[in-house]
Design an enzyme around this catalytic site. Sequence first.
Site, PDB file in Angstrom:
ATOM      1  N   LYS A  66      -6.854  -1.512   7.233  1.00 50.97           N
ATOM      2  CA  LYS A  66      -6.758  -0.841   5.934  1.00 50.97           C
ATOM      3  C   LYS A  66      -8.104  -0.648   5.242  1.00 50.97           C
ATOM      4  CE  LYS A  66      -2.000  -2.066   4.690  1.00 50.97           C
ATOM      5  NZ  LYS A  66      -1.146  -2.603   3.612  1.00 50.97           N
ATOM      6  N   ASP A 102       0.725   1.156  -1.569  1.00 43.58           N
ATOM      7  CA  ASP A 102       1.250  -0.205  -1.702  1.00 43.58           C
ATOM      8  C   ASP A 102       1.493  -0.583  -3.157  1.00 43.58           C
ATOM      9  OD1 ASP A 102       1.430  -0.867   0.995  1.00 43.58           O
ATOM     10  OD2 ASP A 102      -0.647  -1.561   1.082  1.00 43.58           O
ATOM     11  N   ALA A 129      -2.875  -7.285  -0.926  1.00 51.35           N
ATOM     12  CA  ALA A 129      -1.656  -6.835  -1.610  1.00 51.35           C
ATOM     13  C   ALA A 129      -1.771  -7.072  -3.110  1.00 51.35           C
ATOM     14  CB  ALA A 129      -0.438  -7.565  -1.045  1.00 51.35           C
ATOM     15  N   LYS A 154     -11.799 -16.446  -6.569  1.00 54.21           N
ATOM     16  CA  LYS A 154     -11.430 -15.161  -5.972  1.00 54.21           C
ATOM     17  C   LYS A 154     -10.604 -14.335  -6.947  1.00 54.21           C
ATOM     18  CE  LYS A 154      -9.587 -13.143  -1.712  1.00 54.21           C
ATOM     19  NZ  LYS A 154      -8.956 -13.419  -0.397  1.00 54.21           N
ATOM     20  N   ILE A 217       6.786 -10.316  -1.954  1.00 55.91           N
ATOM     21  CA  ILE A 217       6.578  -9.173  -1.061  1.00 55.91           C
ATOM     22  C   ILE A 217       6.981  -9.481   0.379  1.00 55.91           C
ATOM     23  CG2 ILE A 217       4.714  -8.317  -2.537  1.00 55.91           C
ATOM     24  CD1 ILE A 217       2.754  -9.126  -0.282  1.00 55.91           C
TER      25      ILE A 217
END
Length: 278
Positions: A66, A102, A129, A154, A217
């Site tokens: 991706k 997404d 995601a 992060k 998800i």
Amino acid sequence: MKKLYGVIGAPIEHSMSPLIHNDAFQQTGYNAHYHAFYIEPKDLKPAVKGMRALGVSGFNVTIPHKEAIIPLLDQVDEAAERIGAVNTVVNKDGLLIGYNTDGKGFVEALKEVTKLNNKRILIIGAGGAARAIFYTLAKEQGVQIDLFNRTASKAADLIEEFSLGHLAESITMKEAIRRLEAYDVVIQTTSVGMFPQTENSPLPLNVIKQGAVFSDIIYNPYETKLIKDAKALGAVTQNGVHMFAYQAALAFEHWTGLFPDTNRMKNLVKEQLGGISC
């Protein structure tokens, strides 16, 4: 002539994209076929060149390509560029254009069960995601979003990168647990709880807000431990099948101009997983 579409990734043999897209082509009367292509990272560049040479009309992109595919494309949609990942490619008169469905797919699915304006939201995770979902959710009016990630820096970096410190905060697990009763929506974006580690949960649940929505998800298992625990406490729950169907439908729309039946897509996936169709 029948058009060719597909998905590239590694691994790819268990992808359900061919199932739902070929069914959608049949249902809409669109003369096309969708195929799964196993492409290792070292073969990505020649594979994209091959897609051009074959005149493939469009394709999906999944793990691990991706991000790596972006410099190989002619154009990238603004949202995909900001998110840093492409999951859908359209061949428009020889130009390969990248999109990311997404985030929008997840949010459209979530809106089936709740309005999002002025909601307080917790996102668990800060990976690919989470980036797409966070970026898209931030466009909803009046939202306040907390990000909980095992590596707090992060999550903080993600908030700073999108310049969204005015509506988002990076928090610890201890803070997430303490604030649980305040969240209208909790979104789980990590792999914790995925088959075969189905007894794992990213966050212990004790007390939650009445009527809260919990979305995971993951769709294998059909209900993760987090979803089961939330349901036992009275939450409205939604698993990853809904996001999967909507992101696929948005990709289909990019390719064909037609929006397929998402309920049919969801039911096909549920049946394939051995679940019960709705």
